[in-house]
Scaffold this active site. Structure first.
Site, PDB file in Angstrom:
ATOM      1  N   ARG A  72       0.851  -1.199   0.000  1.00 26.47           N
ATOM      2  CA  ARG A  72       0.000   0.000   0.000  1.00 26.47           C
ATOM      3  C   ARG A  72       0.884   1.245   0.000  1.00 26.47           C
ATOM      4  O   ARG A  72       1.819   1.335   0.790  1.00 26.47           O
ATOM      5  CB  ARG A  72      -0.867  -0.031   1.254  1.00 26.47           C
ATOM      6  CG  ARG A  72      -1.921   1.026   1.308  1.00 26.47           C
ATOM      7  CD  ARG A  72      -2.686   0.937   2.624  1.00 26.47           C
ATOM      8  NE  ARG A  72      -3.594  -0.188   2.702  1.00 26.47           N
ATOM      9  CZ  ARG A  72      -4.168  -0.595   3.831  1.00 26.47           C
ATOM     10  NH1 ARG A  72      -3.916   0.029   4.976  1.00 26.47           N
ATOM     11  NH2 ARG A  72      -4.988  -1.617   3.837  1.00 26.47           N
ATOM     12  N   ARG A 141      -1.746   6.758   9.709  1.00 24.86           N
ATOM     13  CA  ARG A 141      -1.840   6.229   8.344  1.00 24.86           C
ATOM     14  C   ARG A 141      -1.924   7.359   7.306  1.00 24.86           C
ATOM     15  O   ARG A 141      -1.833   8.525   7.645  1.00 24.86           O
ATOM     16  CB  ARG A 141      -3.077   5.327   8.234  1.00 24.86           C
ATOM     17  CG  ARG A 141      -3.103   4.164   9.231  1.00 24.86           C
ATOM     18  CD  ARG A 141      -2.104   3.115   8.822  1.00 24.86           C
ATOM     19  NE  ARG A 141      -2.224   1.909   9.636  1.00 24.86           N
ATOM     20  CZ  ARG A 141      -3.005   0.858   9.351  1.00 24.86           C
ATOM     21  NH1 ARG A 141      -3.813   0.880   8.309  1.00 24.86           N
ATOM     22  NH2 ARG A 141      -2.998  -0.219  10.128  1.00 24.86           N
ATOM     23  N   LYS A 209      -3.683   1.260  14.898  1.00 20.70           N
ATOM     24  CA  LYS A 209      -3.663   2.242  13.810  1.00 20.70           C
ATOM     25  C   LYS A 209      -4.296   3.567  14.237  1.00 20.70           C
ATOM     26  O   LYS A 209      -5.098   3.616  15.190  1.00 20.70           O
ATOM     27  CB  LYS A 209      -4.380   1.688  12.594  1.00 20.70           C
ATOM     28  CG  LYS A 209      -5.814   1.308  12.872  1.00 20.70           C
ATOM     29  CD  LYS A 209      -6.510   0.710  11.655  1.00 20.70           C
ATOM     30  CE  LYS A 209      -6.142  -0.723  11.400  1.00 20.70           C
ATOM     31  NZ  LYS A 209      -6.955  -1.372  10.349  1.00 20.70           N
ATOM     32  N   LYS A 211      -5.922   7.244  12.320  1.00 24.62           N
ATOM     33  CA  LYS A 211      -6.308   7.778  11.009  1.00 24.62           C
ATOM     34  C   LYS A 211      -6.675   9.251  11.083  1.00 24.62           C
ATOM     35  O   LYS A 211      -7.452   9.657  11.950  1.00 24.62           O
ATOM     36  CB  LYS A 211      -7.471   6.961  10.461  1.00 24.62           C
ATOM     37  CG  LYS A 211      -7.064   5.506  10.247  1.00 24.62           C
ATOM     38  CD  LYS A 211      -8.132   4.673   9.616  1.00 24.62           C
ATOM     39  CE  LYS A 211      -7.578   3.313   9.230  1.00 24.62           C
ATOM     40  NZ  LYS A 211      -8.597   2.444   8.646  1.00 24.62           N
ATOM     41  N   CYS A 431     -15.075  -3.388  -0.301  1.00 28.91           N
ATOM     42  CA  CYS A 431     -13.679  -3.673   0.065  1.00 28.91           C
ATOM     43  C   CYS A 431     -13.170  -4.833  -0.795  1.00 28.91           C
ATOM     44  O   CYS A 431     -13.960  -5.523  -1.420  1.00 28.91           O
ATOM     45  CB  CYS A 431     -13.614  -4.038   1.548  1.00 28.91           C
ATOM     46  SG  CYS A 431     -14.246  -5.701   1.873  1.00 28.91           S
ATOM     47  N   CYS A 437      -7.803 -10.782   0.876  1.00 31.05           N
ATOM     48  CA  CYS A 437      -7.844 -10.426   2.297  1.00 31.05           C
ATOM     49  C   CYS A 437      -8.005 -11.671   3.171  1.00 31.05           C
ATOM     50  O   CYS A 437      -8.987 -12.418   3.032  1.00 31.05           O
ATOM     51  CB  CYS A 437      -8.992  -9.451   2.564  1.00 31.05           C
ATOM     52  SG  CYS A 437      -9.047  -8.997   4.300  1.00 31.05           S
ATOM     53  N   CYS A 476     -16.225  -8.504   5.882  1.00 30.87           N
ATOM     54  CA  CYS A 476     -16.197  -8.807   7.323  1.00 30.87           C
ATOM     55  C   CYS A 476     -16.545  -7.525   8.080  1.00 30.87           C
ATOM     56  O   CYS A 476     -16.694  -6.465   7.472  1.00 30.87           O
ATOM     57  CB  CYS A 476     -14.817  -9.354   7.723  1.00 30.87           C
ATOM     58  SG  CYS A 476     -13.604  -8.080   8.102  1.00 30.87           S
ATOM     59  N   CYS A 480     -13.867  -1.728   6.158  1.00 32.91           N
ATOM     60  CA  CYS A 480     -12.907  -1.039   5.286  1.00 32.91           C
ATOM     61  C   CYS A 480     -13.552  -0.171   4.207  1.00 32.91           C
ATOM     62  O   CYS A 480     -12.969   0.824   3.790  1.00 32.91           O
ATOM     63  CB  CYS A 480     -11.974  -2.057   4.645  1.00 32.91           C
ATOM     64  SG  CYS A 480     -10.977  -2.938   5.868  1.00 32.91           S
TER      65      CYS A 480
END
Ligand code: SRM
Ligand code: SF4
Length: 560
Positions: A72, A141, A209, A211, A431, A437, A476, A480
């Site tokens: 990424r 991120r 994480k 953001k 996603c 994934c 899931c 995302c």
């Protein structure tokens, strides 16, 4: 201080970060080892900080595991030059699976990269003056910024601030440079590296994480309230005067774990532009110091803010940043979507909003999207802006170049009007989920477009064909593609099975709510038809589907 609630129950990630704060692990040695096609477990965790995930192709599992990497980019505000686009396009072909995946955080992912291609791929990204460092991992991120150049000149000031914050919150380890640019393991005998502690993140980085995003009302094209740290621009007479600060948003949750839930950020107050860095660091260090380091499912800043409250957070920000947050300035959000087709920028140049289905840039027989963008990048010095809705804005096009670029798009099968896709397709997001994934429980990117076709038929039946409903899907509950901010959100539960969430709004200021615990693929029509039919009959004037669900359907469910 990297305080942890209990030193004895720290997660394994905390232990390995403390042991190797340079984040170097054994990555370099494994890259050099041609005998293996995969990394050890701890290195897989370190690799995330370098923007790399080890995956395996889940379509091939029955015949044995094939290890592939996802890489990424870190692309602040999603802005790329034509030259950078050329590099990414080349890399997708010679090292990836021939596609580029625009992400919901204005980045690009490569899928299907084998270990042997990693080093040159990351190096070439860095040679192009972009990076992958901190694209993933327990750090700040990719920072989002509004991609659309149509509304105010202040967009450029906001974009400059986005870059400044991205730089100020970047980790300082030298291991990244050493591994990917110099092609060598970081020398840990070197005094500087031996005692390395990141000046901002400390030894153990963040609990999870983090953001950050910028937005300019009334457009909420980055879903600002879903971020840990949100800067809502306050613009007066085309001049940026400061920001309303939003703190503590996030969407990730786990099935069956009530301790995890989506949450919208609290708006804490206004501050002038000159305090930006102090405020950004204040919020990040609140997460660093108070986040839960014993349970990664609960390690996000949103749970700290939920428990301690907005007043506490305001006091902490004031104390850490050495400022006094003022009352928030009034603002409203109206839309979260991108503009498609040709539009004029505020500086007189042109831009083109390009719809990309589920963010996947590829060539098909009918539409050669990847080739079109490459041809444009080869011939014109423009900006490629990735949007948080998985689209691309071709920006800074001189009026004299508009016809030529339009011609290239059309020659490659791309529609150039404002209706590049039907309203339901144009407003959807999915996603990646399967096959890349590892956390996907159900199909998403490969399934949603077909489901949208089916929902369109239902809308036609109900007499609301051609109207927009924002529909998002994830494989899931991690969220995302931000399904909890959709008017209809599908969240994977198992193969061919989805939770159904209803009732968010078009401005992106209201979470939707769980309507059905499980809908099977074959039951979609039976589940959705009555809802759409009722909505068509009962709505007030131009009331949107999400608003009707919130006002009527979910209200009824709550009182029954
Ligand atoms: Fe995400 C994990 C893809 C945006 C919440 N996300 C993952 C991983 C890396 C799976 C993994 O950990 O093994 C996925 C890689 C799949 C693949 O094959 O590519 C993945 N996330 C994505 C992207 C590519 C989805 C997309 O459709 O574009 C987005 C990349 C953004 C970027 O460029 O940085 C992406 N992820 C998001 C968002 C949306 C956002 O940030 O606006 C969220 C919800 C917001 C939030 O963070 O709360 C999100 N991803 C998660 C979570 C849940 C985190 C949590 O709080 O519990 C995970 C799971 C995890 O981290 O362990 C996750
Ligand atoms: Fe994977 Fe789940 Fe994120 Fe989809 S929502 S990409 S399935 S982690």
């Amino acid at each position: 201080m990297n305080a942890a609630p209990s030193e004895t129950k720290l997660t394994h990630n905390e232990v390995i970060k403390t042991a190797i704060p340079t984040l170097a692990g054994n990555i370099s040695a494994t890259l050099d080892n041609t005998e293996t096609d995969q990394f050890e477990a701890d290195d897989q965790q370190f690799l995330k900080f370098h923007g790399i995930y080890q995956q395996d192709d889940r379509d091939l599992r029955k015949t044995g595991k094939k290890y592939i990497m996802m890489i990424r980019g870190r692309i602040p505000g999603g802005v790329m030059t034509s030259k950078q686009w050329q590099v990414f396009d080349d890399l997708a072909d010679d090292s990836g699976n021939g596609t580029l995946r625009v992400t919901t955080r204005q980045s690009i992912q490569f899928h299907g990269v084998v270990k042997g291609r990693l080093r040159q791929l990351v190096k070439r990204i860095n040679d192009s003056l972009l990076s992958t460092l901190a694209a993933c991992g327990d750090v700040n991120r990719n920072v989002l910024a509004p991609p659309t150049p149509a509304y105010t000149k202040a967009r450029e000031e906001v974009f400059a601030d986005c870059n400044t914050v991205a730089l100020a919150l970047a980790p300082q380890t030298k291991a990244y440079h050493s591994i990917w640019i110099d092609g060598a393991q970081l020398n840990l005998d070197d005094e500087e590296n031996k005692g390395f502690v990141d000046p901002l993140y400390g030894k153990t980085y963040l609990p999870r994480k983090f953001k950050t995003a910028f937005v300019i009302p009334p457009l909420n094209d980055v879903d600002i309230l879903t971020n840990d740290l949100g800067f809502i621009a306050v613009v007066e007479n085309d001049k940026l005067i400061g920001y309303n600060l939003a703190v503590g948003g996030g969407l990730g949750r786990s099935h069956g774990n009530q301790q995890t839930f989506p949450r919208l950020a609290d708006v804490l107050g206004f501050f002038p532009r000159e305090n930006l860095i102090e405020v950004a660091k204040a919020v990040l260090t609140i997460h660093r110091d108070f986040g839960d380091r014993t349970d990664r499912k609960r390690a996000r800043l949103k749970y700290v803010i939920e428990e301690k409250g907005a007043d506490w957070a305001r006091e902490e920000v004031n104390r850490r940043a050495g400022i006094e947050l003022q009352p928030a300035k009034p603002f409203t959000f109206e839309q979260q979507k991108d503009l498609y087709g040709w539009h004029q920028q505020v500086d007189g140049n042109q831009f083109f909003g390009l719809f990309i289905e589920t963010g996947r840039i590829k060539d098909t027989e009918a539409v050669r999207m990847k080739k079109a963008l490459r041809t444009i990048a080869d011939r014109f010095d423009i900006e490629f802006r990735l949007t948080a809705n998985q689209n691309v804005v071709l920006a800074n096009i001189k009026p004299a170049d508009k016809d030529a670029i339009n011609g290239i798009l059309e020659q490659h099968g791309i529609r150039t009007d404002h209706e590049q896709a039907t309203p339901l397709h144009a407003a959807m997001m999915a996603c990646p989920s399967l096959p890349t994934c590892g956390l996907g429980l159900a199909e998403s990117e490969r399934y949603l477009p077909g489901l949208i076709d089916r929902i369109e038929k239902l809308c036609d039946e109900a007499g609301i064909g051609g109207e927009e409903i924002i529909i998002r899907m994830t494989g899931c509950p991690n969220g995302c593609a931000r399904p909890y901010m959709a008017e209809i959100g599908f969240v994977g539960k198992g193969p061919g099975r989805y939770q159904l969430w209803l009732g968010s709004n078009v401005a992106g200021t209201r979470l939707n709510r769980l309507w059905k615990e499980m809908v099977k693929d074959a039951e979609m029509e039976d589940e959705l038809r009555p809802l759409l039919t009722r909505y068509a009959k009962e709505r007030n004037g131009g009331e949107r589907f999400g608003d009707w669900c919130d006002r009527v359907l979910l209200q009824e469910a709550a009182t029954n």
